[in-house]
Design a protein around this motif. Structure first.
Motif, PDB file in Angstrom:
ATOM      1  N   LYS A 132      -4.206   8.486  -3.534  1.00 10.29           N
ATOM      2  CA  LYS A 132      -3.401   7.828  -3.829  1.00 10.29           C
ATOM      3  C   LYS A 132      -1.989   8.666  -4.318  1.00 10.29           C
ATOM      4  O   LYS A 132      -2.744   9.678  -5.125  1.00 10.29           O
ATOM      5  CB  LYS A 132      -3.844   6.342  -4.713  1.00 10.29           C
ATOM      6  N   ARG A 133      -0.977   8.182  -3.908  1.00  9.47           N
ATOM      7  CA  ARG A 133       0.221   8.920  -4.318  1.00  9.47           C
ATOM      8  C   ARG A 133       0.817   8.030  -6.110  1.00  9.47           C
ATOM      9  O   ARG A 133       1.025   8.768  -6.633  1.00  9.47           O
ATOM     10  CB  ARG A 133       0.879   8.841  -3.269  1.00  9.47           C
ATOM     11  N   ASN A 134       1.286   7.104  -5.371  1.00  8.66           N
ATOM     12  CA  ASN A 134       1.341   5.860  -5.947  1.00  8.66           C
ATOM     13  C   ASN A 134       0.649   4.536  -6.035  1.00  8.66           C
ATOM     14  O   ASN A 134      -0.237   4.581  -5.480  1.00  8.66           O
ATOM     15  CB  ASN A 134       2.553   6.197  -5.831  1.00  8.66           C
ATOM     16  N   HIS A 135       0.704   3.477  -6.861  1.00  7.06           N
ATOM     17  CA  HIS A 135      -0.050   2.369  -7.271  1.00  7.06           C
ATOM     18  C   HIS A 135       1.423   1.423  -7.686  1.00  7.06           C
ATOM     19  O   HIS A 135       1.314   1.745  -8.453  1.00  7.06           O
ATOM     20  CB  HIS A 135      -1.115   2.324  -7.156  1.00  7.06           C
ATOM     21  N   TYR A 152      -0.825  -2.666  -5.061  1.00  9.19           N
ATOM     22  CA  TYR A 152      -1.298  -1.550  -3.349  1.00  9.19           C
ATOM     23  C   TYR A 152      -0.697  -0.368  -3.717  1.00  9.19           C
ATOM     24  O   TYR A 152      -0.885   0.866  -5.247  1.00  9.19           O
ATOM     25  CB  TYR A 152       0.768  -2.397  -3.413  1.00  9.19           C
ATOM     26  N   ASP A 206      -0.020   4.068  -2.123  1.00 11.45           N
ATOM     27  CA  ASP A 206       0.460   4.707  -1.478  1.00 11.45           C
ATOM     28  C   ASP A 206      -0.090   6.265  -0.881  1.00 11.45           C
ATOM     29  O   ASP A 206      -0.089   7.250  -1.822  1.00 11.45           O
ATOM     30  CB  ASP A 206       1.874   4.991  -1.847  1.00 11.45           C
ATOM     31  N   ASP A 228      -0.049  10.105   0.242  1.00  9.45           N
ATOM     32  CA  ASP A 228       0.461  11.104   1.076  1.00  9.45           C
ATOM     33  C   ASP A 228      -0.630  11.840   2.481  1.00  9.45           C
ATOM     34  O   ASP A 228      -1.247  11.835   1.616  1.00  9.45           O
ATOM     35  CB  ASP A 228       0.601  12.217   0.038  1.00  9.45           C
ATOM     36  N   ARG A 242      -2.828  -3.070   5.492  1.00 15.94           N
ATOM     37  CA  ARG A 242      -1.068  -2.098   5.379  1.00 15.94           C
ATOM     38  C   ARG A 242       0.168  -3.341   5.322  1.00 15.94           C
ATOM     39  O   ARG A 242       0.062  -4.250   6.146  1.00 15.94           O
ATOM     40  CB  ARG A 242      -1.332  -1.576   7.266  1.00 15.94           C
ATOM     41  N   PRO A 277       6.390  -0.206   2.733  1.00 15.15           N
ATOM     42  CA  PRO A 277       6.689   0.468   1.291  1.00 15.15           C
ATOM     43  C   PRO A 277       6.229   0.013   0.347  1.00 15.15           C
ATOM     44  O   PRO A 277       7.102  -1.692  -0.021  1.00 15.15           O
ATOM     45  CB  PRO A 277       7.590   2.141   1.268  1.00 15.15           C
ATOM     46  N   ASP A 302       7.722   0.478  -4.056  1.00 15.84           N
ATOM     47  CA  ASP A 302       8.317   2.014  -5.335  1.00 15.84           C
ATOM     48  C   ASP A 302       8.899   1.176  -6.609  1.00 15.84           C
ATOM     49  O   ASP A 302       7.619  -0.247  -6.519  1.00 15.84           O
ATOM     50  CB  ASP A 302      10.001   1.988  -4.545  1.00 15.84           C
ATOM     51  N   THR A 312       8.743  -3.142  -7.196  1.00 15.92           N
ATOM     52  CA  THR A 312       7.953  -3.728  -6.321  1.00 15.92           C
ATOM     53  C   THR A 312       7.386  -4.516  -7.564  1.00 15.92           C
ATOM     54  O   THR A 312       6.710  -3.633  -8.990  1.00 15.92           O
ATOM     55  CB  THR A 312       6.828  -3.322  -5.487  1.00 15.92           C
TER      56      THR A 312
END
Length: 146
Positions: free
Chosen positions: A40-43, A79, A81, A83, A116, A119, A121, A124
């Motif tokens: 994961k890149r972000n959560h 959630y 995100d 890459d 799915r 996006p 950020d 959120t």
């Protein structure tokens, strides 16, 4: 069989002995698998009792573990995100997401769904969740089961 994966191509070099074995039955199909173990890149974790909390990439306190479903009588959602730029231009025939349930609300567990979404950020929150686009599947596990 030697396989080389670069950003430009995947090169497969079949084993000579394999191809020249008199017992070999043709046609031979060579279909290499490519395992991408990206992370994961972000959560972000959103929780109903704290509808305006900004938990983007937070891992402190109770946010050290990601949350999904009922916990203590309220609903939490996580959630992610990823890459996936390494997969751009590739044909993906199958993808798996593997998670471990550390603690479930009941001993029986319950369904955890993978969706799915739009996006995520810093903005959120429970009150500002991304749109849900497609249900990708679900699983039912309970405490500490992979």
């Amino acid at each position: 069989m030697d396989v080389e994966v670069t950003s430009a191509a995947t090169t497969v070099r079949p084993d000579y002995e394999f191809l020249t074995d008199p017992a070999r039955v043709f046609p031979v199909v060579i279909d290499p698998e490519y395992w991408w173990a990206g992370g994961k890149r972000n959560h972000v974790v959103v929780q109903a009792p704290w509808p305006d909390d900004h938990n983007f990439n937070r891992t402190d306190g109770d946010l050290g573990d990601l949350k999904a479903g009922y916990q203590g009588g309220y609903i939490s959602r996580s959630y992610f995100d990823f890459d996936v730029s390494a997969m751009r231009g590739k044909i993906v025939n199958r993808a798996d997401m593997r998670m471990r349930v550390v603690n479930s609300y009941s001993c029986n567990g319950g369904p955890t769904e993978l969706w799915r979404t739009g996006p995520i950020d810093w903005g959120t929150t429970w009150n500002h969740q991304p749109g849900w686009q497609a249900n990708l599947g679900s699983f039912t596990k309970s405490n500490n089961v992979k």
